[in-house]
Design a protein around this motif. Structure first.
Motif, PDB file in Angstrom:
ATOM      1  N   GLU A  73      -3.488   5.453   2.076  1.00  8.33           N
ATOM      2  CA  GLU A  73      -3.344   4.928   0.701  1.00  8.33           C
ATOM      3  C   GLU A  73      -4.374   4.622   0.050  1.00  8.33           C
ATOM      4  OE1 GLU A  73      -1.536   3.736   3.360  1.00  8.33           O
ATOM      5  OE2 GLU A  73       0.392   4.491   2.940  1.00  8.33           O
ATOM      6  N   GLU A  76      -6.881   7.620  -0.519  1.00 10.53           N
ATOM      7  CA  GLU A  76      -6.324   8.542  -1.331  1.00 10.53           C
ATOM      8  C   GLU A  76      -6.679   7.883  -2.847  1.00 10.53           C
ATOM      9  OE1 GLU A  76      -1.818   9.886  -3.345  1.00 10.53           O
ATOM     10  OE2 GLU A  76      -1.914   8.959  -1.502  1.00 10.53           O
ATOM     11  N   GLN A  80      -9.132  10.112  -5.261  1.00  7.54           N
ATOM     12  CA  GLN A  80      -8.565  10.389  -6.437  1.00  7.54           C
ATOM     13  C   GLN A  80      -9.614   9.869  -7.699  1.00  7.54           C
ATOM     14  OE1 GLN A  80      -4.732   8.947  -7.014  1.00  7.54           O
ATOM     15  NE2 GLN A  80      -3.949  11.122  -7.303  1.00  7.54           N
ATOM     16  N   LEU A 105      -5.382  16.102  -0.048  1.00  3.12           N
ATOM     17  CA  LEU A 105      -5.663  15.102   1.042  1.00  3.12           C
ATOM     18  C   LEU A 105      -4.888  15.515   2.189  1.00  3.12           C
ATOM     19  CD1 LEU A 105      -6.993  12.421   2.121  1.00  3.12           C
ATOM     20  CD2 LEU A 105      -4.906  11.208   1.133  1.00  3.12           C
ATOM     21  N   ALA A 114      -1.263  14.252   0.083  1.00  2.09           N
ATOM     22  CA  ALA A 114      -1.212  14.259  -1.588  1.00  2.09           C
ATOM     23  C   ALA A 114      -2.219  15.138  -2.108  1.00  2.09           C
ATOM     24  CB  ALA A 114      -1.555  12.902  -1.874  1.00  2.09           C
ATOM     25  N   LEU A 116      -4.829  15.230  -4.524  1.00  2.00           N
ATOM     26  CA  LEU A 116      -5.741  14.525  -5.403  1.00  2.00           C
ATOM     27  C   LEU A 116      -6.041  14.865  -6.699  1.00  2.00           C
ATOM     28  CD1 LEU A 116      -8.015  14.016  -2.215  1.00  2.00           C
ATOM     29  CD2 LEU A 116      -6.141  12.531  -2.878  1.00  2.00           C
TER      30      LEU A 116
END
Length: 148
Positions: A73, A76, A80, A105, A114, A116
């Motif tokens: 987390e 990420e 980002q 990711l 995820a 990004l």
């Protein structure tokens, strides 16, 4: 997890090195996404394309020493922010990858965790930050419409 300015610069340089392989004065022909794979144990960040061709590999000291359970987390969010800043600075303007393409990711099995950043001329990737308070605003708008 707060990354040092040096680590942020190292990550940004690695991303620039990775996308530089797709910068030329030719037409947009390459179809690929850019995969970012962090490893908490070793502190490595590996960047590769859809063909599993390694584009860059760096070591982030803070990742290797991080003990928390929320590693992905935190990574990420950091990645980002870096990618958005780079996009705003125009770092991806000369990339010859056919749009839309994404920075993704992935975990150690190369499964997507995820998206990004989505790079496209017409599309914006909506995230939680953008949607905060939207329900309240829409409810107030609907209430005003119904009262008239």
């Amino acid at each position: 997890m707060k990354l040092s300015q040096q680590s942020l610069s190292i990550i940004e340089s690695a991303i620039q090195k990775a996308v530089a392989k797709y910068t030329c004065n030719c037409e947009q022909t390459v179809v690929t996404d850019i995969h970012l794979q962090p490893d908490q144990t070793s502190g490595q960040l590996t960047i590769y394309n859809d063909d599993d061709e390694e584009l860059a590999n760096i070591m982030i000291e803070e990742w290797a020493t991080y003990e928390g359970d929320d590693f992905l987390e935190n990574v990420e969010s950091s990645l980002q922010n870096i990618l958005c800043r780079m996009k705003d600075a125009g770092d991806f303007d000369k990339v010859t990858i056919l749009k839309p393409y994404s920075f993704v990711l992935v975990d150690e099995e190369k499964e997507t965790i995820a998206e990004l950043l989505l790079v496209d001329d017409d599309t914006i990737l909506v995230n939680d930050e953008l949607l905060k308070g939207l329900d309240k605003e829409l409810d107030e708008f609907l209430k005003e419409l119904l009262e008239k």
